[in-house]
Design a protein around this motif. Structure first.
Motif, PDB file in Angstrom:
ATOM      1  N   LEU A  16       0.996  -4.590  -2.396  1.00  0.00           N
ATOM      2  CA  LEU A  16      -0.390  -5.025  -2.263  1.00  0.00           C
ATOM      3  C   LEU A  16      -1.236  -4.520  -3.423  1.00  0.00           C
ATOM      4  O   LEU A  16      -2.131  -5.222  -3.896  1.00  0.00           O
ATOM      5  CB  LEU A  16      -0.990  -4.515  -0.953  1.00  0.00           C
ATOM      6  CG  LEU A  16      -0.585  -5.228   0.322  1.00  0.00           C
ATOM      7  CD1 LEU A  16      -1.286  -4.580   1.507  1.00  0.00           C
ATOM      8  CD2 LEU A  16      -0.919  -6.686   0.257  1.00  0.00           C
ATOM      9  N   ASP A  17      -0.949  -3.317  -3.880  1.00  0.00           N
ATOM     10  CA  ASP A  17      -1.706  -2.768  -4.997  1.00  0.00           C
ATOM     11  C   ASP A  17      -1.396  -3.522  -6.283  1.00  0.00           C
ATOM     12  O   ASP A  17      -2.297  -3.814  -7.074  1.00  0.00           O
ATOM     13  CB  ASP A  17      -1.376  -1.288  -5.149  1.00  0.00           C
ATOM     14  CG  ASP A  17      -2.291  -0.596  -6.129  1.00  0.00           C
ATOM     15  OD1 ASP A  17      -3.491  -0.963  -6.184  1.00  0.00           O
ATOM     16  OD2 ASP A  17      -1.823   0.297  -6.841  1.00  0.00           O
ATOM     17  N   PHE A  18      -0.116  -3.847  -6.493  1.00  0.00           N
ATOM     18  CA  PHE A  18       0.251  -4.595  -7.699  1.00  0.00           C
ATOM     19  C   PHE A  18      -0.322  -6.008  -7.696  1.00  0.00           C
ATOM     20  O   PHE A  18      -0.752  -6.510  -8.726  1.00  0.00           O
ATOM     21  CB  PHE A  18       1.767  -4.674  -7.843  1.00  0.00           C
ATOM     22  CG  PHE A  18       2.403  -3.408  -8.338  1.00  0.00           C
ATOM     23  CD1 PHE A  18       1.689  -2.462  -9.051  1.00  0.00           C
ATOM     24  CD2 PHE A  18       3.732  -3.159  -8.092  1.00  0.00           C
ATOM     25  CE1 PHE A  18       2.273  -1.301  -9.501  1.00  0.00           C
ATOM     26  CE2 PHE A  18       4.341  -2.003  -8.537  1.00  0.00           C
ATOM     27  CZ  PHE A  18       3.605  -1.072  -9.242  1.00  0.00           C
ATOM     28  N   LEU A  19      -0.322  -6.659  -6.537  1.00  0.00           N
ATOM     29  CA  LEU A  19      -0.818  -8.031  -6.446  1.00  0.00           C
ATOM     30  C   LEU A  19      -2.336  -8.093  -6.308  1.00  0.00           C
ATOM     31  O   LEU A  19      -2.908  -9.170  -6.412  1.00  0.00           O
ATOM     32  CB  LEU A  19      -0.163  -8.752  -5.267  1.00  0.00           C
ATOM     33  CG  LEU A  19       1.345  -8.961  -5.375  1.00  0.00           C
ATOM     34  CD1 LEU A  19       1.870  -9.620  -4.117  1.00  0.00           C
ATOM     35  CD2 LEU A  19       1.695  -9.773  -6.596  1.00  0.00           C
ATOM     36  N   ASN A  20      -2.953  -6.937  -6.046  1.00  0.00           N
ATOM     37  CA  ASN A  20      -4.407  -6.833  -5.923  1.00  0.00           C
ATOM     38  C   ASN A  20      -4.950  -7.801  -4.869  1.00  0.00           C
ATOM     39  O   ASN A  20      -5.852  -8.589  -5.124  1.00  0.00           O
ATOM     40  CB  ASN A  20      -5.090  -7.063  -7.275  1.00  0.00           C
ATOM     41  CG  ASN A  20      -6.495  -6.520  -7.282  1.00  0.00           C
ATOM     42  OD1 ASN A  20      -6.858  -5.738  -6.419  1.00  0.00           O
ATOM     43  ND2 ASN A  20      -7.273  -6.930  -8.263  1.00  0.00           N
ATOM     44  N   THR A  21      -4.376  -7.746  -3.688  1.00  0.00           N
ATOM     45  CA  THR A  21      -4.800  -8.611  -2.598  1.00  0.00           C
ATOM     46  C   THR A  21      -5.118  -7.786  -1.370  1.00  0.00           C
ATOM     47  O   THR A  21      -4.727  -6.627  -1.265  1.00  0.00           O
ATOM     48  CB  THR A  21      -3.708  -9.643  -2.252  1.00  0.00           C
ATOM     49  OG1 THR A  21      -4.198 -10.515  -1.250  1.00  0.00           O
ATOM     50  CG2 THR A  21      -2.450  -8.978  -1.765  1.00  0.00           C
ATOM     51  N   ASN A  22      -5.847  -8.365  -0.433  1.00  0.00           N
ATOM     52  CA  ASN A  22      -6.185  -7.666   0.806  1.00  0.00           C
ATOM     53  C   ASN A  22      -6.003  -8.551   2.033  1.00  0.00           C
ATOM     54  O   ASN A  22      -6.437  -8.189   3.112  1.00  0.00           O
ATOM     55  CB  ASN A  22      -7.609  -7.105   0.747  1.00  0.00           C
ATOM     56  CG  ASN A  22      -8.636  -8.180   0.487  1.00  0.00           C
ATOM     57  OD1 ASN A  22      -8.348  -9.366   0.567  1.00  0.00           O
ATOM     58  ND2 ASN A  22      -9.839  -7.757   0.173  1.00  0.00           N
ATOM     59  N   GLY A  24      -7.544 -11.035   3.111  1.00  0.00           N
ATOM     60  CA  GLY A  24      -8.785 -11.459   3.741  1.00  0.00           C
ATOM     61  C   GLY A  24      -9.376 -10.455   4.712  1.00  0.00           C
ATOM     62  O   GLY A  24     -10.353 -10.743   5.368  1.00  0.00           O
ATOM     63  N   ALA A  25      -8.777  -9.290   4.854  1.00  0.00           N
ATOM     64  CA  ALA A  25      -9.296  -8.268   5.760  1.00  0.00           C
ATOM     65  C   ALA A  25      -9.328  -6.936   5.022  1.00  0.00           C
ATOM     66  O   ALA A  25      -8.442  -6.110   5.182  1.00  0.00           O
ATOM     67  CB  ALA A  25      -8.433  -8.171   6.999  1.00  0.00           C
ATOM     68  N   PRO A  26     -10.325  -6.705   4.191  1.00  0.00           N
ATOM     69  CA  PRO A  26     -10.331  -5.499   3.360  1.00  0.00           C
ATOM     70  C   PRO A  26     -10.422  -4.200   4.150  1.00  0.00           C
ATOM     71  O   PRO A  26      -9.939  -3.173   3.695  1.00  0.00           O
ATOM     72  CB  PRO A  26     -11.558  -5.680   2.469  1.00  0.00           C
ATOM     73  CG  PRO A  26     -12.423  -6.645   3.186  1.00  0.00           C
ATOM     74  CD  PRO A  26     -11.501  -7.529   3.978  1.00  0.00           C
ATOM     75  N   ASP A  27     -11.036  -4.223   5.331  1.00  0.00           N
ATOM     76  CA  ASP A  27     -11.159  -2.978   6.097  1.00  0.00           C
ATOM     77  C   ASP A  27      -9.927  -2.706   6.957  1.00  0.00           C
ATOM     78  O   ASP A  27      -9.692  -1.583   7.363  1.00  0.00           O
ATOM     79  CB  ASP A  27     -12.388  -3.032   7.008  1.00  0.00           C
ATOM     80  CG  ASP A  27     -13.679  -3.020   6.215  1.00  0.00           C
ATOM     81  OD1 ASP A  27     -13.656  -2.491   5.087  1.00  0.00           O
ATOM     82  OD2 ASP A  27     -14.691  -3.532   6.712  1.00  0.00           O
ATOM     83  N   LEU A  28      -9.140  -3.742   7.223  1.00  0.00           N
ATOM     84  CA  LEU A  28      -7.984  -3.566   8.091  1.00  0.00           C
ATOM     85  C   LEU A  28      -6.719  -3.245   7.314  1.00  0.00           C
ATOM     86  O   LEU A  28      -5.967  -2.358   7.672  1.00  0.00           O
ATOM     87  CB  LEU A  28      -7.777  -4.842   8.914  1.00  0.00           C
ATOM     88  CG  LEU A  28      -6.582  -4.863   9.853  1.00  0.00           C
ATOM     89  CD1 LEU A  28      -6.773  -3.829  10.951  1.00  0.00           C
ATOM     90  CD2 LEU A  28      -6.408  -6.243  10.442  1.00  0.00           C
ATOM     91  N   PHE A  29      -6.500  -3.947   6.215  1.00  0.00           N
ATOM     92  CA  PHE A  29      -5.237  -3.867   5.468  1.00  0.00           C
ATOM     93  C   PHE A  29      -5.470  -3.405   4.046  1.00  0.00           C
ATOM     94  O   PHE A  29      -5.210  -4.130   3.109  1.00  0.00           O
ATOM     95  CB  PHE A  29      -4.599  -5.247   5.427  1.00  0.00           C
ATOM     96  CG  PHE A  29      -3.329  -5.359   6.180  1.00  0.00           C
ATOM     97  CD1 PHE A  29      -2.777  -4.295   6.842  1.00  0.00           C
ATOM     98  CD2 PHE A  29      -2.670  -6.564   6.228  1.00  0.00           C
ATOM     99  CE1 PHE A  29      -1.605  -4.410   7.533  1.00  0.00           C
ATOM    100  CE2 PHE A  29      -1.496  -6.702   6.925  1.00  0.00           C
ATOM    101  CZ  PHE A  29      -0.971  -5.624   7.578  1.00  0.00           C
ATOM    102  N   ASN A  30      -5.972  -2.210   3.863  1.00  0.00           N
ATOM    103  CA  ASN A  30      -6.138  -1.722   2.501  1.00  0.00           C
ATOM    104  C   ASN A  30      -5.044  -0.711   2.185  1.00  0.00           C
ATOM    105  O   ASN A  30      -4.267  -0.309   3.041  1.00  0.00           O
ATOM    106  CB  ASN A  30      -7.537  -1.136   2.287  1.00  0.00           C
ATOM    107  CG  ASN A  30      -7.853  -0.032   3.258  1.00  0.00           C
ATOM    108  OD1 ASN A  30      -6.974   0.521   3.881  1.00  0.00           O
ATOM    109  ND2 ASN A  30      -9.135   0.272   3.378  1.00  0.00           N
ATOM    110  N   ASN A  31      -4.958  -0.305   0.932  1.00  0.00           N
ATOM    111  CA  ASN A  31      -3.892   0.593   0.500  1.00  0.00           C
ATOM    112  C   ASN A  31      -3.988   1.962   1.163  1.00  0.00           C
ATOM    113  O   ASN A  31      -2.970   2.581   1.459  1.00  0.00           O
ATOM    114  CB  ASN A  31      -3.924   0.747  -1.019  1.00  0.00           C
ATOM    115  CG  ASN A  31      -3.498  -0.516  -1.714  1.00  0.00           C
ATOM    116  OD1 ASN A  31      -2.766  -1.309  -1.153  1.00  0.00           O
ATOM    117  ND2 ASN A  31      -3.965  -0.700  -2.926  1.00  0.00           N
TER     118      ASN A  31
END
Length: 70
Positions: A16-22, A24-31
Motif C-alpha cells: 500500500l505504501d509503494f502504490l500510494n493508495t488507501n 477510499g478509506a484513509p482512516d480505516l486502511f492506512n499504513n
C-alpha cells in the motif's frame, strides 16, 4: 501461524505504501493501522499465543536416559 499472518500484514502495508493508495478509506486502511495490526500479531506470536498444542504431539520425548548416550 501468527508470525506468518504478521508477515502478510506487513507485506500488504508495504505494498500500500509503494502504490500510494488507501482504498477510499484513509482512516480505516492506512499504513499505521496495518503496522499496528502486524505488531500485535507479532507480539502475540512472541508471547506464545497460538503456537499450537504442546506436549506429546510430536518430536522426541524420552523418559530417563536418552538412547545412545553411554
Amino acid at each position: 501461524m501468527l508470525a506468518i499472518l504478521a508477515a502478510i500484514v506487513f507485506g500488504f502495508a508495504l505494498l500500500l505504501d509503494f502504490l500510494n493508495t488507501n482504498f477510499g478509506a484513509p482512516d480505516l486502511f492506512n499504513n499505521w493501522t496495518l503496522s499496528l495490526i502486524g505488531f500485535l500479531l507479532l507480539s502475540l506470536y512472541l508471547a506464545g499465543v497460538g503456537s499450537g498444542p504442546r506436549g506429546g504431539g510430536g518430536g522426541r520425548w524420552y523418559r530417563g536416559r536418552r538412547p545412545g548416550r553411554g
